[in-house]
Design an enzyme around this catalytic site. Structure first.
Site, PDB file in Angstrom:
ATOM      1  N   HIS A  46      83.326 -49.661 122.275  1.00 16.13           N
ATOM      2  CA  HIS A  46      82.659 -48.509 121.661  1.00 16.13           C
ATOM      3  C   HIS A  46      81.409 -48.119 122.461  1.00 16.13           C
ATOM      4  CE1 HIS A  46      82.687 -46.400 117.522  1.00 16.13           C
ATOM      5  NE2 HIS A  46      82.101 -45.609 118.413  1.00 16.13           N
TER       6      HIS A  46
ATOM      7  N   GLU B 188      86.849 -52.680 113.835  1.00 11.63           N
ATOM      8  CA  GLU B 188      85.765 -53.023 114.754  1.00 11.63           C
ATOM      9  C   GLU B 188      84.741 -53.896 114.051  1.00 11.63           C
ATOM     10  OE1 GLU B 188      84.059 -49.565 116.552  1.00 11.63           O
ATOM     11  OE2 GLU B 188      85.923 -48.933 117.502  1.00 11.63           O
TER      12      GLU B 188
END
Length: 531
Positions: A278, A260
């Protein structure tokens, strides 16, 4: 006046808490590592969410930093080891996001079951694809929970309200707690076979990494839906992509990814794959709650020394600190030791306080021990959340005190009743005891065997039979592997009986070396521990 750097977006109400307490704040978001290194020396505190990343290099430059506050639960972006070495307290807000994340998981399940994102896109393109989308009802289907703790239990409550059957795999979930929640406790193998939907709610640890591996995914039902709003790295993303293409999986919905920010991923563009960036904790209510909480916690610490929700030191008041702090450090290390050698979970924990320590405020000591115990399997557990997590899991906790200790002025002993599973030949009690000598924590008993050793950062723990040749073979193995021995402590029941070796080493041994060690005829159990 203390000065705090706000490294990620924080609500104005939280900033106002700092100002009302007389603390200066400066907000600078989007700083890269080099910029953060340049800024950090002048600050006493740092507030982060998930974007700001105070790593070891930042810690090295943090000459005045006293506390890092994470407005949220996960601390993957913070180098806690480096912060601890620097004497920086790391705090989080353990409960503020639980409901929000549970709701997001349920929303993702519905989105995958009814293919809502794809249907929405085509409808807005004017295609009206009514015949192209046949959904799946979730009512009366089986939801498989991997992890049934703080967030997983809330998902279970909502799924049961949807008339779903819930099965849960969690080594630390007791039968009593499962009955209370209305879920059926199962082993992972059974969950894989029975679940129509699998959702994950565990931290990323060595024990949970790749829990949905290619091999495990192959054991699941055709038509399965997978939801991951926990942590990237729990699921084999390439295997999921292939199974979406083949039709084995009916859908997958991920809020988290192994890398990420996920600017590209093997899953992107696959049929009925749904992604969010997220967002599990991204609601106004949750963000406000954790922001206000972290501002209060950091202000209390900077102004009075009170420690709350700390991940790397016990929560104690300023008045209690001088006496309690060394014993809290000992308790946390004993708990960590016990947790790391309890490979299959446990049903009961007993903590015994003997001597002078029995007269202290034992609540922070017990909390520190439980935090160390649970952190080995559950990741980011702190002293405030640990007792609640243990209680939610249904594990029985007993605490006793004795005014006198036969040998030491003070002694803390922990006993953990471990589980026996179909993959484990034995359960039973694991017993450890320690004391504080010259201000330093020392371990003085393992499995009833007396020895005196320190908690080395990397420790090789071996339970062996007391037979000639073992120490020589062990030393030769470590030497050949270029693993340097720092300390070596031994204990045994009797000549030729059961024995313990506790070896402080300078580096983590390779898996191949551990495999070789475990094959020695004298070895019953071997584990690398980290403190």
């Amino acid at each position: 006046m203390p000065k705090v750097l706000i490294g990620d977006t924080l609500s104005p109400a939280a900033v106002e808490i700092f100002h009302a307490r007389g603390i200066e704040t400066v907000t600078k978001t989007g700083l890269n590592t080099e910029q953060l290194i340049a800024e950090i020396p002048e600050y006493d505190g740092l507030v982060v969410r998930s974007a700001c990343k105070p790593n070891a290099d930042v810690m090295a430059a943090a000459t005045n930093l006293k506390v890092i506050g994470r407005a949220g639960i996960g601390v993957d972006n913070i180098d806690i080891k480096a912060a601890t070495a620097k004497g920086v307290v790391v705090m989080n807000t353990p409960f503020g996001n639980a409901i929000t994340t549970a709701e997001h998981a349920i929303a993702m399940m519905f989105a995958a079951a009814r293919q809502i994102p794809a249907a929405n896109a085509e409808t807005q393109e004017g295609k009206w694809p009514k015949s192209g989308y046949m959904g799946i009802e979730v009512s009366y289907k089986t939801l498989g929970l991997i992890g049934c703790g703080n967030i997983g239990s809330r998902v279970a409550e909502r799924a049961i309200g949807l008339k779903m059957k819930v099965v849960a795999y969690d080594p630390f979930l007791t039968d009593e707690r499962a009955v209370e929640l209305g879920v059926e406790k199962v082993e992972l193998e059974e969950l894989l076979k029975r679940a129509d939907v699998i959702t994950l709610h565990v931290p990323l640890t060595d024990q949970t990494r790749n829990v949905l591996s290619r091999e495990n995914l192959a054991k699941t039902k055709k038509g399965l839906i997978i939801v991951n709003c926990a942590r990237g790295g729990l699921v084999d993303e390439e295997a999921v992509a292939e199974m979406l293409e083949s039709g084995h999986l009916a859908g997958a919905a991920f809020d988290v990814f192994a890398v990420e920010p996920a600017k590209e991923n093997v899953l992107f563009g696959k049929k009925n794959f749904i992604a969010t960036p997220h967002l599990g904790a991204a609601t106004n209510e949750a963000q406000e709650n954790v922001a206000l909480q972290v501002a209060e916690q950091m202000s209390d610490y900077l102004l009075s020394g009170a420690v709350t929700n700390a991940l790397n030191m016990p929560s104690i008041t300023a008045e209690e600190a001088p006496r309690i702090k060394p014993f809290a450090g000992l308790a946390e290390k004993l708990g960590s030791f016990a947790g790391q050698i309890s490979d299959f979970g446990y049903d009961e924990v007993v903590i015994e306080y003997e001597g002078e320590v029995a007269d202290l405020n034992r609540k922070p000591l017990t909390a520190a021990l439980l935090a160390g115990l649970l952190r080995a399997s559950r990741g980011d557990v702190n002293m405030v959340s640990a007792p609640a997590i243990l209680a939610d899991s249904g594990v029985k906790l007993t605490e006793t005190k004795t005014e006198a200790s036969p040998v030491y002025d003070s002694l803390i002993r922990v006993k953990v009743k471990t589980k026996a599973t179909k993959n484990a030949t034995e359960g039973g009690w694991r017993t450890l005891a320690g004391t504080v000598i010259a201000g330093q924590p020392r371990i003085v008993e393992i499995k009833g065997m007396a020895l005196e050793g320190d908690f080395s950062p990397v420790t090789l723990y071996v339970n062996n039979l007391d037979k000639p040749g073992f120490i020589g073979a062990l030393g030769q193995m470590l030497g050949e592997a270029k693993v340097n021995i720092a300390t070596f402590h031994l204990g045994r029941t009797e000549a030729g009986g059961e024995a313990i070796a506790l070896i402080g080493i300078d580096s983590v041994p390779a898996d191949a070396l551990m495999d070789k060690l475990e094959k020695l005829p004298q070895v019953r159990y071997a584990k690398v521990l980290t403190f």
